[in-house]
Design an enzyme around this catalytic site. Sequence first.
Site, PDB file in Angstrom:
ATOM      1  N   ASP A 187     -13.842  98.794  43.206  1.00 10.81           N
ATOM      2  CA  ASP A 187     -14.460 100.077  43.528  1.00 10.81           C
ATOM      3  C   ASP A 187     -14.949 100.089  44.979  1.00 10.81           C
ATOM      4  OD1 ASP A 187     -14.694 101.857  40.976  1.00 10.81           O
ATOM      5  OD2 ASP A 187     -15.007  99.800  40.311  1.00 10.81           O
TER       6      ASP A 187
ATOM      7  N   ASP B 276      -4.371  98.316  44.249  1.00 17.15           N
ATOM      8  CA  ASP B 276      -5.103  97.965  43.026  1.00 17.15           C
ATOM      9  C   ASP B 276      -6.409  97.314  43.450  1.00 17.15           C
ATOM     10  OD1 ASP B 276      -5.923  97.337  40.507  1.00 17.15           O
ATOM     11  OD2 ASP B 276      -4.375  95.839  40.117  1.00 17.15           O
TER      12      ASP B 276
ATOM     13  N   ASP C  15      -5.259  89.897  39.281  1.00 13.44           N
ATOM     14  CA  ASP C  15      -4.938  89.414  37.931  1.00 13.44           C
ATOM     15  C   ASP C  15      -3.438  89.381  37.678  1.00 13.44           C
ATOM     16  OD1 ASP C  15      -4.124  92.114  36.689  1.00 13.44           O
ATOM     17  OD2 ASP C  15      -6.151  92.541  37.385  1.00 13.44           O
TER      18      ASP C  15
ATOM     19  N   GLY D 268      -6.502  92.931  52.844  1.00 12.96           N
ATOM     20  CA  GLY D 268      -5.520  93.998  52.698  1.00 12.96           C
ATOM     21  C   GLY D 268      -5.545  95.009  53.819  1.00 12.96           C
TER      22      GLY D 268
END
Length: 286
Positions: free
Chosen positions: A161, A158, A88, A141
């Site tokens: 879950d 970031d 975001d 990542g």
Amino acid sequence: MSERKTIAETLHNGVSIVFDVDDVLYQDGTGHHQLALIRNGIFGKVLMLDGAVQVTSRDEFMYHEMLAHVPIAAHDNPADVLIIGGGDCGLAEEVLKHKRVGALTQVEIDASVLEFSKEHFADFNASVFDDPRFRVEIADGAAFAAETDQRFDVILVDSTDPSGPGAVLFTTEFYRNLKRILRPGGIVVSQNGVPFLQPEEFQTAMRGLRSVFEIASCYLVAVPTYFGGHMTLGWSTDNAETLTVSEETLAQRMAGIDTRYYTPLHHRASFALPRFIETLLEEATK
């Protein structure tokens, strides 16, 4: 009388939180996630991925400020910063408020999430895309951390879950790779969930971090939409001095940066943990 429309977050077994839906702004699968964007009378725009709230326009500043400013203000030279996830771009916005940051690399697995957020969350991320220090790499990542030759002073994870595509970002192997690409004295901060509702996930993450880093603890942030009590942000480093930076120094490093949640005093206080979280930490490394 029109029928009330609602949508439920279903992240935690045995409990859910229900949002009234004023408007459905977007709903689709992206290939990696099932994505929904709604408008709610209290939280504004609410982005949900796979049934879990990711960000809302009303309270995003709480999470993003604490994830960004605590490690960057604690570091004496945060020249190169890495964000893994953070699609975001609210976190990137907070990082780039620091003039001491020379370059920010963001690794996001799903390009469509970035484009979506650029369109729908411009109220808090528009400045990011015009900043020459900002660079995006569309990649996994975990693979990036394992393969890159770059080195970073601060790494911010970031993530979603620890389930589905995000699970790999909570493994000991991933943490070892983060340490590999972290410069001496650097800091890693990771999203470690809500211990009251996710004690096993919290302990697994902390056990992995403590097996890799000399210092691995956590600090706290309260975000209304991440319900269940305190949210923990993992703090991993081999530099003990990052935990003892004075309030005066923090204030100097934050000079000129407007915040709505973070203060230097709260920075230091956020490392004071409730007893039940201290106990979970102790049990995780026995």
